[in-house]
Design an enzyme around this catalytic site. Structure first.
Site, short mmCIF file in Angstrom:
data_model
loop_
_atom_site.label_atom_id
_atom_site.label_comp_id
_atom_site.label_asym_id
_atom_site.label_seq_id
_atom_site.Cartn_x
_atom_site.Cartn_y
_atom_site.Cartn_z
N ASN A 17 0.81 -1.23 0.00
CA ASN A 17 0.00 0.00 0.00
C ASN A 17 0.84 1.27 0.00
O ASN A 17 0.30 2.36 -0.19
CB ASN A 17 -0.99 0.01 1.18
CG ASN A 17 -2.24 -0.78 0.84
OD1 ASN A 17 -3.14 -0.28 0.17
ND2 ASN A 17 -2.29 -2.04 1.26
N HIS A 65 -5.42 3.42 3.20
CA HIS A 65 -6.17 2.21 3.53
C HIS A 65 -7.68 2.40 3.34
O HIS A 65 -8.38 1.44 3.05
CB HIS A 65 -5.83 1.74 4.96
CG HIS A 65 -4.45 1.16 5.05
ND1 HIS A 65 -3.66 1.29 6.15
CD2 HIS A 65 -3.72 0.46 4.14
CE1 HIS A 65 -2.49 0.69 5.93
NE2 HIS A 65 -2.51 0.18 4.72
N LYS A 100 -5.76 -7.55 5.94
CA LYS A 100 -6.73 -6.71 6.66
C LYS A 100 -8.13 -7.31 6.61
O LYS A 100 -8.50 -7.90 5.61
CB LYS A 100 -6.78 -5.31 6.05
CG LYS A 100 -5.46 -4.59 6.19
CD LYS A 100 -5.37 -3.38 5.28
CE LYS A 100 -3.96 -2.85 5.22
NZ LYS A 100 -3.09 -3.61 4.33
N GLU A 223 13.63 2.39 13.88
CA GLU A 223 13.16 3.53 13.09
C GLU A 223 13.02 4.76 13.97
O GLU A 223 13.08 5.90 13.50
CB GLU A 223 11.80 3.20 12.45
CG GLU A 223 11.84 3.24 10.94
CD GLU A 223 10.48 2.99 10.32
OE1 GLU A 223 9.72 2.15 10.84
OE2 GLU A 223 10.19 3.63 9.30
C1 6MZ Z 1 6.96 1.04 9.44
C2 6MZ Z 1 5.68 0.92 7.53
C3 6MZ Z 1 6.51 1.87 6.89
O1 6MZ Z 1 0.87 -3.39 4.63
O2 6MZ Z 1 -1.02 -1.90 4.00
N1 6MZ Z 1 4.72 0.58 6.67
N2 6MZ Z 1 5.92 0.51 8.79
N3 6MZ Z 1 7.78 1.95 8.89
C4 6MZ Z 1 7.59 2.41 7.62
N4 6MZ Z 1 8.43 3.37 7.15
C5 6MZ Z 1 8.00 4.60 6.59
N5 6MZ Z 1 6.05 2.04 5.65
C6 6MZ Z 1 4.95 1.24 5.52
O3 6MZ Z 1 1.34 -1.24 3.48
C7 6MZ Z 1 1.28 -0.07 4.28
C8 6MZ Z 1 1.65 -0.42 5.70
O4 6MZ Z 1 3.04 -0.82 5.77
C9 6MZ Z 1 3.63 -0.37 6.98
C10 6MZ Z 1 2.54 0.35 7.77
O5 6MZ Z 1 1.92 -0.57 8.64
C11 6MZ Z 1 1.58 0.77 6.66
O6 6MZ Z 1 0.26 0.96 7.14
P1 6MZ Z 1 0.31 -2.47 3.60
O7 6MZ Z 1 0.29 -3.06 2.22
#
Ligand code: 6MZ
Length: 358
Positions: A17, A65, A100, A223
């Site tokens: 996403n 989302h 999800k 992070e």
């Molecule tokens: C931590 C991150 C992220 O899973 O809905 N996500 N988590 N650090 C980051 N650095 C910037 N970037 C993305 O993709 C989106 C989700 O990936 C994680 C977060 O939970 C975000 O909501 P999906 O496909």
């Protein structure tokens, strides 16, 4: 640096996403505004910003989302994201996403992953290998005519993410789903989400179970500053970690002696102000120390980047040439979560094009 684009690359840290095409995101947003489903005025300043803080990035994910919570959209974005990586000459992609549940559209975690798989199956413009085969079956690169004569080829494997907002039970559900989905290319588990939220030990039972069952584990680590968490994550010895920004001297020592490979996301770290300048980014130190590293995009859509851009950024910022960047890309093969047959096929393919980058 045309060679950064043509060079085969391995992407190991890409969130589905976070990697959506701008044009698709815009189209989806306009659709919902037209239907009166959403008012984005509150988020408009975040959408328009170039550098977004970690907190703002996670607000943006909440918006994304809302746009992607039905099966059709999940299928569409998966297809587009893989096509885009293949266009970049990414030959092996580990795509991660958080399964999800959305009761309003009858979505379960399982049907979410099935929608992702449908996206993988629907790709016709690129040769995609996502089902793990037995060791003696045909390989993607060695079984077809030399590249240039056929469509682009890409191996895709999936990681299911646990979001730091989830409960221990929800995390366990994701791990069990990953185990069921192994025959369809799910190879591991990722722990991600807003790093300032939650306590990672909530997920330890699920992560330990995943590991016992033979799934690979990668953790977002460091992070934000959190000394105890970073130490405990390194003690857990995941197969890879992502980011590794806020490590202290003792953590660096621990990381280097453990040789845990690091997924490096340069643009993401700079844009979220997690690292104050590219010149002090730990890529430089880890590269010099020959620590296992892989350059990755993190969220190519959210950060308007691409893997080609990440290679250019590293080459420019750290004075690395074509040969060094090719070796960096090739070394990534050793840290993928796919089986030895895939590794061997990729090694042979990289060897076959190595002289172009010498
Ligand atoms: C931590 C991150 C992220 O899973 O809905 N996500 N988590 N650090 C980051 N650095 C910037 N970037 C993305 O993709 C989106 C989700 O990936 C994680 C977060 O939970 C975000 O909501 P999906 O496909």
């Amino acid at each position: 640096m045309e060679w950064c684009l043509s060079m085969p690359k391995v992407e190991l840290h890409a969130h589905l996403n976070g990697s959506i095409r701008d044009s698709t995101l815009l189209e989806l947003t306009e659709g919902l505004i037209r239907k009166g489903v959403m008012d984005i005025s509150e988020l408009e300043h975040i959408i328009r910003k170039y550098n977004r803080s970690v907190a703002e990035v996670f607000k943006l994910f909440d918006l994304i989302h809302i746009l992607t919570t039905d099966h059709t959209t999940v299928t569409r974005i998966t297809k587009e994201v893989i096509e885009d990586f293949a266009t970049e000459n990414v030959v092996y992609l580990e795509l991660r996403t958080t399964p999800k549940r959305n009761d309003s559209v009858g979505m379960t975690k399982r049907s979410y992953v099935e929608a992702v798989l449908k996206g993988l199956r629907s790709i016709t413009s690129v040769e995609v290998d996502f089902i793990p085969h037995c060791e003696d079956s045909k390989s993607l690169f060695s079984s077809l005519p030399p590249i240039g004569h056929v469509r682009k080829r890409i191996y895709v494997r999936l990681l299911l993410s646990i979001d730091r907002r989830e409960t221990a039970e929800a995390a366990m559900e994701t791990v069990k789903l990953a185990l069921e989905m192994r025959p369809f290319g799910v190879v591991g588990i990722d722990l991600s989400g807003n790093p300032s939220i939650g306590d990672w030990t909530t997920y330890l039972p699920a992560l330990k179970f995943a590991r016992e069952q033979g799934l690979y584990v990668t953790l977002h680590c460091g992070e934000v500053p959190n000394s105890e968490e970073i130490k405990n994550m390194l003690d857990f010895r995941p197969q890879r970690i992502g980011h590794a920004c806020h490590l202290e001297d003792e953590h660096w020592r621990q990381l280097k002696s453990s040789k845990i490979p690091v997924e490096i996301c340069l643009t993401s770290n700079i844009r979220t102000l997690t690292i104050r300048s590219i010149h002090v980014h730990h890529f430089g130190d880890l590269y010099k120390a020959k620590h296992p590293l892989v350059l990755c995009t993190d969220d190519s859509g959210v950060f308007s980047t691409s893997l080609t851009e990440e290679y250019k950024y590293a080459a420019d910022s750290f004075g690395l040439g074509r040969r060094e960047m090719f070796e960096l890309s090739r070394n990534g093969i050793e840290h993928i979560f796919a089986n030895s047959q895939v590794k061997e096929d990729l090694r042979n393919f990289f060897n076959s094009v190595a002289k172009k980058y010498g």
